[in-house]
Design a protein around this motif. Structure first.
Motif, PDB file in Angstrom:
ATOM      1  N   ARG A   6      47.243   0.906  27.460  1.00 19.06           N
ATOM      2  CA  ARG A   6      46.547   2.040  26.837  1.00 19.06           C
ATOM      3  C   ARG A   6      45.154   1.674  26.364  1.00 19.06           C
ATOM      4  O   ARG A   6      44.393   2.549  25.957  1.00 19.06           O
ATOM      5  N   THR A   7      44.844   0.379  26.338  1.00 25.35           N
ATOM      6  CA  THR A   7      43.515  -0.053  25.887  1.00 25.35           C
ATOM      7  C   THR A   7      43.054  -1.167  26.823  1.00 25.35           C
ATOM      8  O   THR A   7      43.845  -1.715  27.606  1.00 25.35           O
ATOM      9  N   ALA A   8      41.779  -1.518  26.719  1.00 24.89           N
ATOM     10  CA  ALA A   8      41.258  -2.610  27.547  1.00 24.89           C
ATOM     11  C   ALA A   8      40.050  -3.225  26.842  1.00 24.89           C
ATOM     12  O   ALA A   8      38.918  -3.014  27.253  1.00 24.89           O
ATOM     13  N   ALA A   9      40.307  -3.977  25.760  1.00 25.66           N
ATOM     14  CA  ALA A   9      39.176  -4.558  25.018  1.00 25.66           C
ATOM     15  C   ALA A   9      38.587  -5.749  25.768  1.00 25.66           C
ATOM     16  O   ALA A   9      37.371  -5.916  25.827  1.00 25.66           O
ATOM     17  N   ASN A  10      39.450  -6.583  26.334  1.00 34.38           N
ATOM     18  CA  ASN A  10      38.975  -7.797  27.004  1.00 34.38           C
ATOM     19  C   ASN A  10      39.447  -7.895  28.450  1.00 34.38           C
ATOM     20  O   ASN A  10      39.526  -8.981  29.005  1.00 34.38           O
TER      21      ASN A  10
END
Ligand code: BGC
Length: 274
Positions: A74-78
């Protein structure tokens, strides 16, 4: 029982078969560099190579550096933004002979925390325990009496106007060429923020930095007891395997039906609701 654990990180993809009753690797881990760009097809291929290195065809658990709900990121910070919304469980499962129905996927910090609580520094510790992993980013796993609250993402707390992980991660220490003393000040500020919010009983420091804990642990100025992770960089592999090996009931529940949004209440200006 043995289950294969794979830990997908920003720089490396590491895996090994794990004895999930003992919490130990049954063979030395194998690591390949994370392909760039780190997109689904390339990552899946590398995961398949790591698994094939051991000739493994049984169940696989994967630790992934993003919020994971129902097997999807659901996220993709790195990681590459293309992962957001991707079914990681099915994507990895499609290239693994022993996992046609998909692999068990869990957030990487949650995986590391689950392993530390079962076999490492958090064993038999009740109350509120926070595992923080310092690596490319900052990951967190929060436990109450040993029960995980998944996907806490406290590495992204805003501190002094910055996303905390951009200042206090291991990668930030390297990027800014900080002395251990200077980095420990940033980590102290970060941990103080966690203390003020959650009043933990124990903080476990994991991730790449946990191997060098003698350089900074004594410099931290915090009220909570702080210890280094005992499984160190293997915690993600062990935790991923534990997660895959746990029965459905024992796994943290990652899926719930989304709350239906209510239509906004209609209120006449300055008046009561009709
Ligand atoms: C991600 C987390 C992850 C952590 C450590 C953060 O940037 O948002 O999901 O656990 O990095 O990899």
């Amino acid at each position: 029982m043995q289950v294969f654990g794979v830990d997908i990180g920003g720089t490396g993809i590491k895996g090994a078969p794990v004895d999930i009753d003992e919490g130990t690797l049954t063979a030395p881990r194998f690591r390949l560099p994370t392909p760039q760009p780190a997109q689904p097809a390339a990552i899946s291929k590398t995961v398949a190579e790591v698994v094939a290195h051991f000739g493994w065809t049984g169940p696989v658990g994967a630790a992934f550096p993003a919020v994971i709900k129902g097997g999807a990121a659901r996220t993709a910070a790195n990681i590459d933004p293309v992962w957001v919304g991707t079914d990681v469980a099915a994507t990895l499962g499609s290239v693994l002979p022993g996992s046609p129905g998909g692999v068990a996927v869990v957030n990487d910090a949650d995986a590391a925390g689950v392993a530390e609580m079962a076999f490492g520094a958090g064993r038999d510790v009740g109350g509120v325990v926070i595992m923080t992993t310092f690596g490319t980013g900052i990951g967190t796993a929060v436990f109450l009496h040993g029960q995980l609250v998944p996907n806490t993402e406290l590495g992204h707390l805003e501190i002094g106007g910055y996303d905390a992980e951009t200042r206090a991660s291991e990668a930030a220490r390297e990027r800014d060429d900080l002395s251990w003393e200077k980095w420990a000040k940033r980590v102290t500020r970060y941990l103080n923020a966690l203390e003020a919010l959650l009043w933990p009983d124990l903080i476990i420091i994991g991730g790449g930095a946990s191997r060098k804990s003698d350089r900074f642990l004594d410099r931290l100025e915090v009220n909570t007891k702080v210890v280094a992770a005992q499984l160190q960089n293997e915690a993600g592999i062990v935790g991923a395997a534990l997660f895959a090996g746990a029965s459905d009931q024992a796994r943290p529940k990652m899926t719930a039906r989304p709350t239906r949004r209510r239509p906004p209440a209609t209120r006449p200006p300055g008046g009561r609701r009709p």
